[in-house]
Design an enzyme around this catalytic site. Structure first.
Site: not given
Ligand code: CTP
Length: 421
Positions: A229, A298, A308, A364
């Site tokens: 990302n 995620d 590859k 969380k």
């Molecule tokens: N985070 C984490 N581990 C993951 C996903 C997220 O530690 N696998 C942490 C990020 O570092 C951030 C918070 O959770 O502090 C929220 O991350 P975000 O990507 O905004 O949220 P998600 O839980 O992934 O939810 P969504 O993608 O549905 O917004």
């Protein structure tokens, strides 16, 4: 009333503040080849907003001319205790009364020895001795050959100067002008500038240990491709820097980014979410504060190919099955109370920031979520944030990321339970 997050991004200041604005620094030069770095240091300090008064020993003038130092500092250089330019003929008193700090760079072995024994046989030694010790700190950037630095006499003198309240910046290890390699190199000009900026920050997190995740993660599809990302890591690196400046011991677990490691920060590089999880989980109980700024992927490909994926002979585009990554923040927040650091999460959203940030905080299980509008801020040097906790919301107005990071550190310090280490 809750701020409208989209509105927070308007009219942002683009440049960071002058971090030494209003500070008056006496820059002392004692004799050593590192005097050449003092020219650049003067420029760096002036660029950061400081006024700089150069004071040189006779030996320093063998290495760099007072003319150069005067031109760069825009002030006449002092070196003689009998200098008649001071109307009261007390340059050593006047110079040290005006200063917010005396920084001696380079500080030679001989100058440190003279400081240790409280000698005042030239203007620089004299003003170090005559400075008001409570409000004018003495900062030293040692510079010498590694054998001179390691010599028991120098180490004894350094220990004495530190016991008397002096603060050391460096020295670093590396190539030396004499051709040898080892400890004793003076820090570079930009490093000394950053040390000085950090020195002036309030020590709000002294004695605390802070763990930060930052950057994106990269989830391999095959050895040459992957899912990632746009997170630049800048906000997390700024928080790590601000926490270190505030006196904390900081560990930074960073995804794949090219940013320089902030001073005094221990950095662990990882690539994937699983690696970030594996690095964080054993470290979390050793830290009092956990700040999850990383944009963790995620999902990851269920099977990363070892070879590859080739286009030849494929009738259709390959289907890539995904599996969920562990949620690092949620896992840390679910540790037993005795092992659990005080946790801060970030919410990067494209829309409905407050609604999502509030829900995320509860989901969380963390006391504080910092919300921002992701795509608008990724890679930028500035941002605006909204803090969401059990009591409601608070906006941190638009600013550069380091200013915001320092404001966040102050917020953390204010909210931390006293039991957090
Ligand atoms: N985070 C984490 N581990 C993951 C996903 C997220 O530690 N696998 C942490 C990020 O570092 C951030 C918070 O959770 O502090 C929220 O991350 P975000 O990507 O905004 O949220 P998600 O839980 O992934 O939810 P969504 O993608 O549905 O917004």
């Amino acid at each position: 009333m809750a701020p409208a997050p989209e509105a927070l991004l308007e009219s942002r200041p683009m440049s960071p503040p002058l971090e030494l604005q209003g500070k008056h620094i006496v820059l002392g030069l004692s004799g050593g080849i590192a005097c050449y770095k003092a020219a650049e240091l003067t420029r760096e300090l002036v660029k950061a907003g400081a006024s700089v008064q150069v004071v040189m020993t006779e030996s320093a003038a063998q290495f760099i001319t007072p003319v150069t130092m005067q031109a760069l500092s825009n002030r006449p250089v002092f070196s003689d205790p009998w200098d008649a330019r001071a109307p009261n003929n007390m340059a050593h008193i006047n110079l040290s009364r005006e200063a917010d700090a005396v920084l001696v760079a380079p500080a030679s072995a001989d100058f440190i020895a003279r400081l240790a024994s409280g000698r005042a046989d030239d203007l620089l030694g004299l003003l170090c001795l005559a400075r008001p010790i409570e409000r004018c700190p003495l900062l030293l950037a040692p510079a010498m050959n590694r054998e001179m630095w390691a010599h028991p006499a120098t180490q004894r003198n350094v220990a004495q100067v530190v016991a008397d309240g002096g603060v050391l910046f460096g020295p670093a290890a590396g190539d030396q002008a004499c051709g040898e390699v080892g400890d004793g190199r003076m820090l570079e000009a930009a490093e000394l500038r950053d040390e000085l900026i950090a020195f002036f920050q309030p020590k709000l997190l002294a004695g605390r240990r802070v763990l930060v995740t930052a950057g994106p993660t990269f989830e391999a599809i095959d050895p040459v491709r992957g899912i990632s990302n746009h997170s630049s890591g800048k906000m997390g690196f700024a928080i790590a820097r601000a926490a270190a400046e505030a006196g904390a011991e900081v560990t930074l677990v960073a995804g794949p980014v090219q940013l320089p490691t902030p001073r005094q920060v221990r950095r662990i590089d990882v690539v994937s979410a699983q690696q970030m999880f594996d690095a964080v989980m054993p470290l979390a109980p050793l830290h009092g504060i956990f700040v999850a700024t990383a944009a963790v992927a995620d999902w990851r490909p269920a099977q990363a190919g070892t070879r590859k994926i080739k286009k030849d002979g494929q009738a259709a585009a390959p289907a890539i099955a995904l599996t969920e990554n562990p949620d690092i923040l949620a896992a840390v927040a679910a540790l037993p109370a005795a092992q659990r650091p005080w946790c801060v999460g970030f919410a990067a959203e494209t829309h409905d920031l407050l609604t999502h940030a509030r829900a995320k905080r509860v989901r969380k299980g963390v006391p504080l979520i910092v919300g921002n509008l992701g795509p608008a801020t990724f890679g930028r040097d500035d941002n605006s944030l909204v803090l969401v906790d059990a009591d409601g919301e608070r906006e941190l107005p638009a600013a550069d990321k380091l200013t915001l990071a320092r404001a966040l550190v102050a917020e953390f310090a204010r909210r931390l339970p006293s039991s957090a280490t």
